[in-house]
Design an enzyme around this catalytic site. Structure first.
Site, PDB file in Angstrom:
ATOM      1  CB  SER A   1      -0.979  -0.002   1.180  1.00 37.77           C
ATOM      2  OG  SER A   1      -0.317   0.185   2.396  1.00 37.77           O
TER       3      SER A   1
ATOM      4  NE  ARG B 222      20.302 -12.731   6.009  1.00 43.08           N
ATOM      5  CZ  ARG B 222      19.052 -12.293   6.177  1.00 43.08           C
ATOM      6  NH1 ARG B 222      18.676 -11.146   5.630  1.00 43.08           N
ATOM      7  NH2 ARG B 222      18.183 -12.969   6.887  1.00 43.08           N
TER       8      ARG B 222
ATOM      9  CG  MET C   7       8.561  -8.090   5.620  1.00 49.25           C
ATOM     10  SD  MET C   7       8.483  -6.848   6.944  1.00 49.25           S
ATOM     11  CE  MET C   7       8.407  -7.927   8.366  1.00 49.25           C
ATOM     12  NE  ARG C   8      15.703 -11.820   2.580  1.00 47.36           N
ATOM     13  CZ  ARG C   8      16.070 -13.026   3.023  1.00 47.36           C
ATOM     14  NH1 ARG C   8      15.268 -13.712   3.806  1.00 47.36           N
ATOM     15  NH2 ARG C   8      17.249 -13.528   2.699  1.00 47.36           N
TER      16      ARG C   8
ATOM     17  CG  LEU D  92      18.725  -3.799   3.124  1.00 45.86           C
ATOM     18  CD1 LEU D  92      18.608  -2.332   2.717  1.00 45.86           C
ATOM     19  CD2 LEU D  92      18.410  -4.699   1.926  1.00 45.86           C
TER      20      LEU D  92
ATOM     21  CG  HIS E 171       9.450   1.437  12.349  1.00 44.27           C
ATOM     22  ND1 HIS E 171       9.595   0.065  12.242  1.00 44.27           N
ATOM     23  CD2 HIS E 171       9.133   1.678  13.640  1.00 44.27           C
ATOM     24  CE1 HIS E 171       9.377  -0.487  13.415  1.00 44.27           C
ATOM     25  NE2 HIS E 171       9.093   0.467  14.281  1.00 44.27           N
TER      26      HIS E 171
ATOM     27  CG  ASP F  48      13.097  -0.408  12.379  1.00 42.65           C
ATOM     28  OD1 ASP F  48      13.101  -0.393  11.139  1.00 42.65           O
ATOM     29  OD2 ASP F  48      12.550  -1.313  13.039  1.00 42.65           O
TER      30      ASP F  48
HETATM   31  C1  GRF Z   1       3.934  -0.705   6.870  1.00 45.03           C
HETATM   32  O1  GRF Z   1       3.231  -0.678   8.078  1.00 45.03           O
HETATM   33  C2  GRF Z   1       5.329  -0.181   7.062  1.00 45.03           C
HETATM   34  O2  GRF Z   1       5.409   0.810   8.046  1.00 45.03           O
HETATM   35  C3  GRF Z   1       6.074  -1.405   7.506  1.00 45.03           C
HETATM   36  O3  GRF Z   1       5.526  -2.451   6.731  1.00 45.03           O
HETATM   37  C4  GRF Z   1       4.194  -2.126   6.394  1.00 45.03           C
HETATM   38  C5  GRF Z   1       4.085  -2.240   4.904  1.00 45.03           C
HETATM   39  O4  GRF Z   1       2.761  -2.045   4.454  1.00 45.03           O
HETATM   40  N1  GRF Z   1       7.492  -1.235   7.326  1.00 45.03           N
HETATM   41  P1  GRF Z   1       2.462  -1.957   2.890  1.00 45.03           P
HETATM   42  O5  GRF Z   1       3.030  -3.240   2.272  1.00 45.03           O
HETATM   43  O6  GRF Z   1       3.141  -0.750   2.354  1.00 45.03           O
HETATM   44  O7  GRF Z   1       0.983  -1.914   2.778  1.00 45.03           O
END
Ligand code: GRF
Length: 220
Positions: free
Chosen positions: A30, A82, A107-108, A110, A126, A162
């Site tokens: 999104s 990786r 979700m990886r 770096l 974040h 983060d």
């Molecule tokens: C979001 O909440 C972002 O802050 C986090 O992962 C989520 C990704 O959402 N890092 P989307 O895939 O952009 O909908």
């Protein structure tokens, strides 16, 4: 960035130029779509030069392909290590030549050499007001802690989780009847605006980094 110490950096971007953006995602996408919409509506002077997902078939990469964007599924499970996966991601990125790499739910982790190659050119979002609640399930962490205000943070990526210099933050009130889901949904609305705001700033202004502070000059 040669000739500059590590605590002080200048933007290498010409603010008059269209930003070339590479989007890395792992799921829903999104934030990617909100950035794409900002470009098509003319709010953001930019171009998405590639979208990379480490998970084949997720909604974000499917949508990228439907939109006719260069979409790459680079499945981490199909690589022996990786670093092997990351080198394939890097190969695509070097070819696409983005100004900025936009992590949108990627979700990886770096590697430090990846981060070093793209220092101050990798951006993440974040769902909390950093430095509070880094890591996974930030919205639930905030709720469980009992904070009354949470929000989201757009920041440069450095070697720590983060933790890089902050570009934009937006706050969200935590309500008494919130669940992790309702709070996440309200934060997500702010994420969509915050990410676009950060990218518009990068497109329209020069910045410098002093210590941890990202300082934007007035837009021209
Ligand atoms: C979001 O909440 C972002 O802050 C986090 O992962 C989520 C990704 O959402 N890092 P989307 O895939 O952009 O909908």
């Amino acid at each position: 960035m040669s000739g500059e110490d590590s605590n002080s950096a200048l933007s290498t971007q010409d603010p008059a130029l269209t930003l070339r953006l590479a989007v890395l995602l792992s799921g829903r996408g999104s934030n990617f779509l909100s950035i794409h919409n900002a470009i098509t509506s003319g709010t953001l002077k930019g171009e998405i030069v590639c979208v990379i997902s480490n998970r084949p078939g997720v909604p974000g990469i499917v949508r990228a392909r439907e939109l006719g964007l260069p979409a790459h599924e680079i499945d981490h499970k199909a690589h022996p290590s990786r670093l092997d996966h990351e080198s394939e991601v890097l190969r695509v990125l070097r070819e696409a030549k983005p100004d900025y790499i936009v992590l949108a739910g990627y979700m990886r982790l770096l590697s430090s050499s990846f981060i070093d190659e793209w220092r101050h050119r990798i951006i993440n979002i974040h769902p909390s007001l950093l430095p509070a609640f880094p890591g996974v399930d930030a919205q639930k962490q905030a709720l469980d802690y009992g904070v009354k205000i949470s929000g989201c943070t757009v920041h440069f990526v450095d070697e720590n989780l983060d933790a890089g210099p902050i570009l934009v933050q937006r706050s969200v009130e935590v309500r008494g009847d919130d669940t992790a889901e309702t709070l996440s949904a309200r934060i997500l609305e702010q994420e969509h605006q915050a990410y676009v705001e950060a990218l518009v700033k990068l497109a329209e202004s020069r910045f410098r980094i002093e210590g941890r502070r990202v300082i934007f000059d007035a837009a021209r």
